[in-house]
Design a protein around this motif. Structure first.
Motif, PDB file in Angstrom:
ATOM      1  N   PRO A  95      -3.867  -0.999   7.292  1.00  0.00           N
ATOM      2  CA  PRO A  95      -2.601  -0.628   7.938  1.00  0.00           C
ATOM      3  C   PRO A  95      -1.726  -1.811   8.344  1.00  0.00           C
ATOM      4  O   PRO A  95      -0.517  -1.648   8.524  1.00  0.00           O
ATOM      5  N   PRO A 148       5.310   6.118  -7.514  1.00  0.00           N
ATOM      6  CA  PRO A 148       4.756   7.087  -6.555  1.00  0.00           C
ATOM      7  C   PRO A 148       3.260   7.322  -6.674  1.00  0.00           C
ATOM      8  O   PRO A 148       2.639   7.835  -5.730  1.00  0.00           O
ATOM      9  N   PRO A 189       3.373   0.568   4.820  1.00  0.00           N
ATOM     10  CA  PRO A 189       2.922   1.873   5.329  1.00  0.00           C
ATOM     11  C   PRO A 189       3.272   3.061   4.453  1.00  0.00           C
ATOM     12  O   PRO A 189       2.916   4.195   4.788  1.00  0.00           O
ATOM     13  N   LYS A 190       3.990   2.853   3.350  1.00  0.00           N
ATOM     14  CA  LYS A 190       4.355   4.005   2.512  1.00  0.00           C
ATOM     15  C   LYS A 190       4.417   3.617   1.037  1.00  0.00           C
ATOM     16  O   LYS A 190       4.566   2.445   0.686  1.00  0.00           O
ATOM     17  N   ARG A 191       4.286   4.619   0.177  1.00  0.00           N
ATOM     18  CA  ARG A 191       4.362   4.390  -1.255  1.00  0.00           C
ATOM     19  C   ARG A 191       5.798   4.032  -1.657  1.00  0.00           C
ATOM     20  O   ARG A 191       6.749   4.369  -0.955  1.00  0.00           O
ATOM     21  N   ASN A 192       5.926   3.370  -2.787  1.00  0.00           N
ATOM     22  CA  ASN A 192       7.239   3.001  -3.278  1.00  0.00           C
ATOM     23  C   ASN A 192       7.752   4.063  -4.247  1.00  0.00           C
ATOM     24  O   ASN A 192       7.004   4.494  -5.131  1.00  0.00           O
ATOM     25  N   PRO A 202      -1.093   3.880  -4.479  1.00  0.00           N
ATOM     26  CA  PRO A 202      -1.260   4.037  -3.035  1.00  0.00           C
ATOM     27  C   PRO A 202      -0.733   2.828  -2.268  1.00  0.00           C
ATOM     28  O   PRO A 202      -0.651   1.721  -2.799  1.00  0.00           O
ATOM     29  N   CYS A 203      -0.369   3.068  -1.021  1.00  0.00           N
ATOM     30  CA  CYS A 203       0.097   1.979  -0.166  1.00  0.00           C
ATOM     31  C   CYS A 203      -1.082   1.413   0.622  1.00  0.00           C
ATOM     32  O   CYS A 203      -2.174   1.997   0.672  1.00  0.00           O
ATOM     33  N   ALA A 263      -1.653   1.182   3.807  1.00  0.00           N
ATOM     34  CA  ALA A 263      -2.135   2.016   4.908  1.00  0.00           C
ATOM     35  C   ALA A 263      -3.105   3.085   4.411  1.00  0.00           C
ATOM     36  O   ALA A 263      -4.087   3.427   5.089  1.00  0.00           O
ATOM     37  N   GLU A 264      -2.866   3.596   3.215  1.00  0.00           N
ATOM     38  CA  GLU A 264      -3.721   4.654   2.667  1.00  0.00           C
ATOM     39  C   GLU A 264      -5.101   4.151   2.285  1.00  0.00           C
ATOM     40  O   GLU A 264      -6.064   4.929   2.277  1.00  0.00           O
ATOM     41  N   THR A 305       1.298  -5.803   5.433  1.00  0.00           N
ATOM     42  CA  THR A 305       2.694  -5.594   5.075  1.00  0.00           C
ATOM     43  C   THR A 305       3.294  -6.922   4.647  1.00  0.00           C
ATOM     44  O   THR A 305       3.487  -7.826   5.470  1.00  0.00           O
TER      45      THR A 305
END
Length: 331
Positions: A252, A241, A234-237, A244-245, A247-248, A255
């Motif tokens: 979603p 940076p 759900p988020k970038r590392n 994109p992750c 979810a983007e 994982t």
């Protein structure tokens, strides 16, 4: 009071409560002296993969801080199960360790005839690292500069692309199967004897892409040899940076993480376990390891021994459900 003395009392009480018997004075003396000689650590994949990316810096810091050698014993094959089988039979004396990964929680569902049980024949000691999977491609094979272009190409060219993995039943394999399920696409799976050989063929253009852990891909991404299109979750590392992750990009529920852990053979005395855990935890405070872990998009530790044991059990159950749904079989 000496914190190791407190830890010793906690283990003695815990062992008695669990019906594991008493820990003798001789055993305590053995733990206090650990390590008095080199320690062997089985890494069940060839050099150059994600496990190695964390094992070798750990071994270097072990030697620097403790003054004894942590010998890396690479034993690849069958999705990491060959090395695990060997490690399960090693002497439970504190001088034989096993650095496994999420692949070993998947293996029971993929390899019905394993001659070891990751939950019964090993003692989980420490979660060493947890990193997201990343979708990486050979930029010469895959004409895409971002994830949307990649998806357009895959959908226009069904079954054209292939992806390498560390072997059947590894997280690389299952990440690919899960991706195909969630995107309605087809990409041919090509299993290797470890992530290292698969990555080399990805860089060389023999395979088109991988669903890899950041630990093994990070240096190649930064060097421009392969291109990262998406990190799972759900988020970038923080280490990447600009990537994109999931979810983007409209996934979603995608994982997948690759985690690495440290085990000892069943029968390793409780006080020796405590000594190993305390020493490994101290290694993680070194600036050198913090820097390497951060560059690989990972954190060090984060669980108690009991939490790690429960986590391994939950992962075995989780991946059994994923394997069943995907219909994945040994290639």
């Amino acid at each position: 009071m000496n914190p190791f003395s407190i830890r010793r009392r906690e283990l003695l009480v815990g062992a008695a409560a669990a019906g594991l018997g008493s820990v003798t004075t001789a055993t305590w003396a053995q733990a206090s002296a650990w390590p008095s000689k080199p320690v062997n650590m089985v890494v069940p994949f060839p050099a150059g993969g994600g496990t190695d990316a964390f094992a070798r810096p750990l071994a270097a810091q072990f030697s620097k801080s403790i003054g004894k050698t942590l010998v890396i014993d690479n034993r690849g094959g069958a999705g990491g199960t060959v090395g695990a089988s060997f490690a399960a039979k090693a002497a439970p004396d504190g001088y034989n360790l096993f650095m496994g990964a999420v692949h070993h929680a998947i293996a029971p569902s993929m390899y019905p005839k394993l001659d070891y049980d990751i939950e019964k024949d090993f003692i989980p000691l420490f979660l060493l690292a947890n990193v997201p999977q990343v979708v990486v491609v050979n930029p010469k094979n895959v004409p895409a500069t971002n994830f949307q272009q990649f998806m357009d190409f895959v959908k226009r060219n069904p079954a054209k692309l292939n992806y390498g993995s560390a072997g059947a039943g590894t997280s690389h394999h299952m990440a690919g199967e899960l991706f195909k399920q969630q995107t309605g696409t087809f990409i041919t799976h090509i299993p290797y004897r470890g992530a290292g050989p698969a990555l080399q063929d990805l860089i060389g253009g023999q395979v088109d892409m991988m669903f890899d852990g950041l630990g093994s891909s990070a240096a190649h991404i930064k060097a421009g040899r392969i291109k990262a299109l998406m990190v799972s979750g759900p988020k970038r590392n923080p280490a990447f940076p600009d990537v994109p992750c999931a979810a983007e990009v409209g996934l979603p529920d995608y994982t997948v993480t690759t985690w690495y852990g440290l085990w000892a053979p069943k029968g390793t005395p409780a006080d020796v376990q405590a000594r190993i855990i305390d020493e490994v935890r101290k290694l993680g405070t070194a600036d050198e390891l913090k820097t390497i872990w951060a560059a690989n998009g990972a954190d060090f530790g984060g669980m108690t021994q009991q939490q790690f044991a429960a986590f391994v059990s939950s992962e075995v159950k989780r991946w059994a459900a994923v394997v069943k749904t995907s219909g994945a079989k040994l290639d």
